[in-house]
Design a protein around this motif. Structure first.
Motif, PDB file in Angstrom:
ATOM      1  N   GLY A  43       0.737  -1.176  -0.113  1.00 48.85           N
ATOM      2  CA  GLY A  43       0.152   0.101   0.169  1.00 48.85           C
ATOM      3  C   GLY A  43       0.863   1.322  -0.106  1.00 48.85           C
ATOM      4  O   GLY A  43       0.211   2.396  -0.093  1.00 48.85           O
TER       5      GLY A  43
ATOM      6  N   SER B 160       0.507   3.230  -3.327  1.00 48.75           N
ATOM      7  CA  SER B 160      -0.928   3.850  -3.605  1.00 48.75           C
ATOM      8  C   SER B 160      -1.051   4.883  -2.563  1.00 48.75           C
ATOM      9  O   SER B 160      -1.802   5.930  -2.928  1.00 48.75           O
ATOM     10  CB  SER B 160      -2.170   2.802  -3.464  1.00 48.75           C
TER      11      SER B 160
ATOM     12  N   ILE C  70      -5.426  -0.961   2.791  1.00 49.73           N
ATOM     13  CA  ILE C  70      -4.880   0.320   2.447  1.00 49.73           C
ATOM     14  C   ILE C  70      -4.803   0.618   1.082  1.00 49.73           C
ATOM     15  O   ILE C  70      -5.334   1.722   0.575  1.00 49.73           O
ATOM     16  CB  ILE C  70      -3.433   0.207   3.004  1.00 49.73           C
ATOM     17  N   ASN C  71      -4.372  -0.667   0.248  1.00 45.14           N
ATOM     18  CA  ASN C  71      -4.749  -0.375  -1.240  1.00 45.14           C
ATOM     19  C   ASN C  71      -6.116  -0.136  -1.752  1.00 45.14           C
ATOM     20  O   ASN C  71      -6.233   0.735  -2.571  1.00 45.14           O
ATOM     21  CB  ASN C  71      -4.232  -1.574  -1.898  1.00 45.14           C
TER      22      ASN C  71
ATOM     23  N   GLY D 259      -1.754  -4.262   3.878  1.00 47.45           N
ATOM     24  CA  GLY D 259      -1.712  -3.860   2.609  1.00 47.45           C
ATOM     25  C   GLY D 259      -2.798  -3.864   1.523  1.00 47.45           C
ATOM     26  O   GLY D 259      -3.089  -2.809   0.914  1.00 47.45           O
TER      27      GLY D 259
END
Length: 353
Positions: free
Chosen positions: A105, A108, A173-174, A170
């Motif tokens: 993440g 991004s 968060i992405n 991750g």
């Protein structure tokens, strides 16, 4: 045995360097307009004042478009090789071969912060380019730093990094960053939409000398800083307790590495958009040949990452010339199958650690 290891490292160093030189040369004279090697050489020697000929008809294409793009690809590829180098650093720091700045993440998060500036800062399209050069990379750095700190905190369970928590954080968060970017894209006007298209799939098409003069010192400083922690990463790979017994201040090292990784990733994303998988593919591929020693892995990751990004950019520029494919499509086509192979390999071993 140690002499043989040094000889193997030198061999791969020479091979990777030669590959970078060859791909750089190809990138200079292959494109929508094919330029003969002698014209490339003549333009470069003219530019460096080695010779004093009349400017050729291709000199502007070479010096104003292709040369800055090649150099940007090298430094971003040595920072997207800092996505390879910071990929290697992340994998060492988290003791997880699947820890990639894009996967967990960080990329991004950097892109979301940059998009926030593009859409929400009033009249950014009218701000002088000289200010944009500083504003967007600064936002991307802050975004990548915050996400890196968040992922690091979420992955800690009783003072140890949990791989499953790391990957799940991750993914979350992405998803959140993707949703935020999508919302801002919906809010953007036509001018901002053209700018945002750059972030969605990655491109080196905006390369110019002003970007290079700003970004090169930052990225090179981050790369050198990460390399200074190679021995510490080797110790961390043995386990945090063992690294502590060897005298390393782990929390201090982690904080500094997190800042360096965020600096490299944030600047890279600000210049090229989100380009995935290079930070995953390169370090792991090199581990198969030279082992896990970060003193050797980090410099080779930088060189090979730069070569892969240059090659991907060359394919993106020429495959549908005179149009241009987003470079992120090319790196994903290369990296996606490799990632699946990596998962299957670890599945057979019964672990992803």
């Amino acid at each position: 045995m140690q002499a043989e290891s040094r000889l193997t490292f030198r061999f791969y160093l020479i091979v990777c360097t030669l590959l970078l030189v060859v791909v750089s040369a190809l990138s200079l004279y292959i494109g929508a307009v094919k330029i003969a090697p002698q014209d490339v050489l003549s333009a470069l020697t003219n530019y460096l004042h080695i010779t004093d000929h009349e400017p050729g008809r291709y000199q502007s294409i070479l010096l104003d478009i292709r040369l800055p793009r090649v150099i940007l690809a090298i430094i971003v590829g040595a920072a997207l090789a800092a996505l390879a180098v910071s990929g290697a650093a992340m994998q060492g720091l988290f003791r997880n071969p699947l820890a990639d700045p894009g996967l967990v993440g960080i990329s991004s998060g950097a892109a979301l912060a940059a998009v926030i500036v593009i859409v929400l800062v009033p009249s950014i399209a009218t701000i002088p380019k000289s200010l944009n050069i500083y504003l967007i990379p600064l936002a991307a750095f802050i975004g990548s730093l915050l996400v890196t700190l968040l992922v690091h905190q979420l992955s800690q369970v009783h003072g140890k990094t949990e791989v499953s928590t790391l990957l799940l954080a991750g993914i979350a968060i992405n998803a959140i960053a993707g949703a935020g970017t999508g919302l801002l894209t919906y809010m953007a006007d036509d001018t901002q939409l053209r700018i945002l298209t750059f972030w969605s799939m990655g491109s080196l098409g905006s390369a110019n000398w002003a970007q290079l003069f700003f970004a090169a010192p930052i990225i090179i400083t981050a790369l050198i800083g990460i390399y200074f922690y190679a021995k510490a990463l080797n110790a961390i790979a043995l386990g945090e307790a063992e690294a502590g017994h060897l005298g390393y201040n782990l929390e201090s090292i982690k904080r500094r590495l997190i800042v360096l990784v965020a600096l490299a990733v944030g600047t890279s994303v600000a210049l090229s958009g989100t380009i995935g998988f290079i930070g995953l593919v390169i370090p792991h591929l090199l581990r198969l040949f030279i082992g896990p020693n970060h003193s050797k892995l980090l410099p080779l990751s930088a060189i090979l990452g730069a070569s892969l990004l240059l090659l991907s950019d060359l394919i993106a520029r020429t495959l549908v010339a005179p149009a241009e494919l987003p470079i992120g499509i090319i790196t994903t086509i290369i990296g996606g199958p490799f990632f699946l192979w990596l998962l299957l390999r670890f599945k057979r071993q019964g672990s992803i650690i």
